[in-house]
Write an enzyme that holds these catalytic residues in place. Structure first.
Site, mmCIF file in Angstrom:
data_model
loop_
_atom_site.group_PDB
_atom_site.id
_atom_site.type_symbol
_atom_site.label_atom_id
_atom_site.label_comp_id
_atom_site.label_asym_id
_atom_site.label_seq_id
_atom_site.Cartn_x
_atom_site.Cartn_y
_atom_site.Cartn_z
ATOM 1 N N SER A 43 0.873 -1.185 0.000
ATOM 2 C CA SER A 43 0.000 0.000 0.000
ATOM 3 C C SER A 43 0.904 1.227 0.000
ATOM 4 C CB SER A 43 -0.829 -0.012 1.293
ATOM 5 O OG SER A 43 -1.440 1.241 1.525
ATOM 6 N N TYR A 88 -1.788 -1.539 10.876
ATOM 7 C CA TYR A 88 -1.966 -1.778 9.434
ATOM 8 C C TYR A 88 -0.799 -1.173 8.640
ATOM 9 C CZ TYR A 88 -3.742 -1.527 4.673
ATOM 10 O OH TYR A 88 -3.862 -1.637 3.298
HETATM 11 N N1 LIG Z 1 -8.753 -0.556 -0.842
HETATM 12 C C1 LIG Z 1 -7.732 0.206 -0.512
HETATM 13 O O1 LIG Z 1 -7.889 1.436 -0.332
HETATM 14 C C2 LIG Z 1 -6.347 -0.387 -0.415
HETATM 15 C C3 LIG Z 1 -5.249 0.504 -0.466
HETATM 16 C C4 LIG Z 1 -3.981 -0.014 -0.378
HETATM 17 C C5 LIG Z 1 -3.775 -1.374 -0.255
HETATM 18 N N2 LIG Z 1 -4.844 -2.215 -0.213
HETATM 19 C C6 LIG Z 1 -4.573 -3.657 -0.051
HETATM 20 O O2 LIG Z 1 -5.118 -4.353 -1.161
HETATM 21 C C7 LIG Z 1 -5.382 -5.703 -0.777
HETATM 22 C C8 LIG Z 1 -6.778 -6.074 -1.231
HETATM 23 O O3 LIG Z 1 -7.724 -5.282 -0.517
HETATM 24 P P1 LIG Z 1 -9.060 -4.724 -1.186
HETATM 25 O O4 LIG Z 1 -9.010 -3.258 -1.140
HETATM 26 O O5 LIG Z 1 -9.321 -5.400 -2.458
HETATM 27 O O6 LIG Z 1 -10.085 -5.168 -0.037
HETATM 28 P P2 LIG Z 1 -11.369 -6.132 -0.071
HETATM 29 O O7 LIG Z 1 -12.278 -5.742 -1.186
HETATM 30 O O8 LIG Z 1 -11.886 -6.094 1.325
HETATM 31 O O9 LIG Z 1 -10.758 -7.572 -0.407
HETATM 32 C C9 LIG Z 1 -9.967 -8.261 0.515
HETATM 33 C C10 LIG Z 1 -9.790 -9.689 0.050
HETATM 34 O O10 LIG Z 1 -9.002 -10.402 1.032
HETATM 35 C C11 LIG Z 1 -9.725 -11.551 1.455
HETATM 36 N N3 LIG Z 1 -9.448 -11.855 2.858
HETATM 37 C C12 LIG Z 1 -9.671 -11.045 3.928
HETATM 38 N N4 LIG Z 1 -9.375 -11.690 5.074
HETATM 39 C C13 LIG Z 1 -8.940 -12.928 4.701
HETATM 40 C C14 LIG Z 1 -8.516 -14.069 5.430
HETATM 41 N N5 LIG Z 1 -8.498 -14.083 6.776
HETATM 42 N N6 LIG Z 1 -8.157 -15.186 4.756
HETATM 43 C C15 LIG Z 1 -8.208 -15.205 3.396
HETATM 44 N N7 LIG Z 1 -8.611 -14.148 2.654
HETATM 45 C C16 LIG Z 1 -8.986 -13.040 3.306
HETATM 46 C C17 LIG Z 1 -11.202 -11.201 1.238
HETATM 47 O O11 LIG Z 1 -12.014 -12.347 1.045
HETATM 48 P P3 LIG Z 1 -12.918 -13.036 2.187
HETATM 49 O O12 LIG Z 1 -13.607 -11.945 2.928
HETATM 50 O O13 LIG Z 1 -13.809 -13.940 1.406
HETATM 51 O O14 LIG Z 1 -11.959 -13.811 3.025
HETATM 52 C C18 LIG Z 1 -11.119 -10.428 -0.080
HETATM 53 O O15 LIG Z 1 -11.069 -11.322 -1.167
HETATM 54 C C19 LIG Z 1 -5.178 -5.768 0.733
HETATM 55 O O16 LIG Z 1 -3.922 -6.350 1.019
HETATM 56 C C20 LIG Z 1 -5.199 -4.305 1.152
HETATM 57 O O17 LIG Z 1 -4.451 -4.081 2.332
HETATM 58 C C21 LIG Z 1 -6.129 -1.754 -0.307
#
Ligand SMILES: NC(=O)c1ccc[n+]([C@@H]2O[C@H](COP(=O)([O-])OP(=O)(O)OC[C@H]3O[C@@H](n4cnc5c(N)ncnc54)[C@H](OP(=O)(O)O)[C@@H]3O)[C@@H](O)[C@H]2O)c1
Length: 262
Positions: free
Chosen positions: A139, A152
């Site tokens: 991130s 985080y």
């Molecule tokens: N959105 C942002 O603003 C942002 C910014 C920077 C970085 N990121 C990073 O991008 C990545 C993806 O996040 P996103 O924004 O796409 O969020 P998201 O829409 O909430 O997706 C998160 C994914 O991770 C899975 N997950 C969560 N807990 C888990 C667990 N205990 N075991 C296995 N899978 C798990 C979820 O599936 P289930 O719920 O089915 O388990 C989902 O598929 C993350 O690493 C996040 O830190 C996001």
């Protein structure tokens, strides 16, 4: 030649969009997250749209031992991974000492420990084959401390540092390691992190679409880039931290992560 790609967190958000990129490119997919029903929906969609070969492996990566168990299930099924995408992750907003400890330590398990374990297990296999690719999702939070999301931000600093180090170790052995550093992105992330009313999630910074972020990650991985920062504003933010006094960086991040009570 089609490759076998394992994506964690493929049921939603950036991971789902990454799965679409690889399926469009003709690769075989192994999709991982906790929700089996949602993974099956995604698999069905990718089979219909791209005739993709998709395998679904539900796993809760917040549980110690789940990453290794996943590796052994794939070995037993004869599935060898050419590309590992460690995308699963979540954040938590709020004062660290007041947040639920199980949720905070589960975050370290998913964002850090499972990612590290999967890199170790699949990385060793890639090295023995003399080829492979790893994409870890960090991130822009990785570049700075983040009050009210301290744990985080620290997990993402780990992912960036670990991935950069590993990239240098593994490049001479035929394996590329890339690290994707998105800024604020429109996904379920903010809901899960409890960020309603928080300035960062409430329009104070530009928010990118998940498909754009995923496409940047996909292209960067294919080119063997080490650090991939999608979007011009995010690139600027990540770089500006280097020229801003550290105390000011902390204050600004704390301001953006606050605001629930206005
Ligand atoms: N959105 C942002 O603003 C942002 C910014 C920077 C970085 N990121 C990073 O991008 C990545 C993806 O996040 P996103 O924004 O796409 O969020 P998201 O829409 O909430 O997706 C998160 C994914 O991770 C899975 N997950 C969560 N807990 C888990 C667990 N205990 N075991 C296995 N899978 C798990 C979820 O599936 P289930 O719920 O089915 O388990 C989902 O598929 C993350 O690493 C996040 O830190 C996001």
């Amino acid at each position: 030649m089609p490759e076998t790609v394992l994506i964690t967190g493929a049921s939603a958000g950036i991971g789902y969009e990454l799965a679409r990129c690889f399926a469009r490119g003709g690769d075989r997919l192994i999709l991982v997250s906790r929700s089996e029903s949602r993974l099956n929906q995604v698999a069905e969609e990718l089979r219909k749209e791209y005739q993709a070969d998709v395998h679904v492996y539900p796993a809760d990566l917040s549980k110690p031992g789940e990453a290794a168990a996943l590796f052994h299930r794939l070995m037993d099924a004869g599935l060898h991974v050419d590309v590992l995408v460690n995308n699963a992750g979540y954040g938590l907003n709020g004062p660290f000492v007041e947040n639920d400890y199980i949720e905070e330590s589960g975050m370290v398990q998913v964002n850090v420990t499972a990612l590290m374990e999967l890199c170790h297990l699949f990385g060793a296999q890639m090295v023995s084959r003399g080829r492979g690719k790893i994409l870890n999702v960090a991130s822009t939070a990785a570049f700075q401390p983040g009050p009210l999301m301290s744990n985080y931000y620290a997990t993402k600093a780990y992912v960036l540092s670990f991935s950069e180090g590993l990239a240098e170790e593994l490049r001479p052995r035929g394996v590329t390691v890339s690290v994707l550093c998105p800024g604020a992105t429109r996904t379920d992330f903010f809901d899960r992190a409890g960020m309603h009313g928080v300035r960062l999630a409430d329009g104070m910074v530009p928010v990118m679409k998940a498909d754009r972020v995923a496409r940047a990650g996909y292209r960067g991985l294919r080119k063997g880039r080490v650090i991939i920062i999608p979007g011009i504003v995010n690139k600027f933010t990540a770089q500006s931290v280097r020229f801003t006094p550290r105390w000011l960086v902390r204050k600004l991040a704390g301001y953006l992560n606050g605001g629930k009570n206005k």
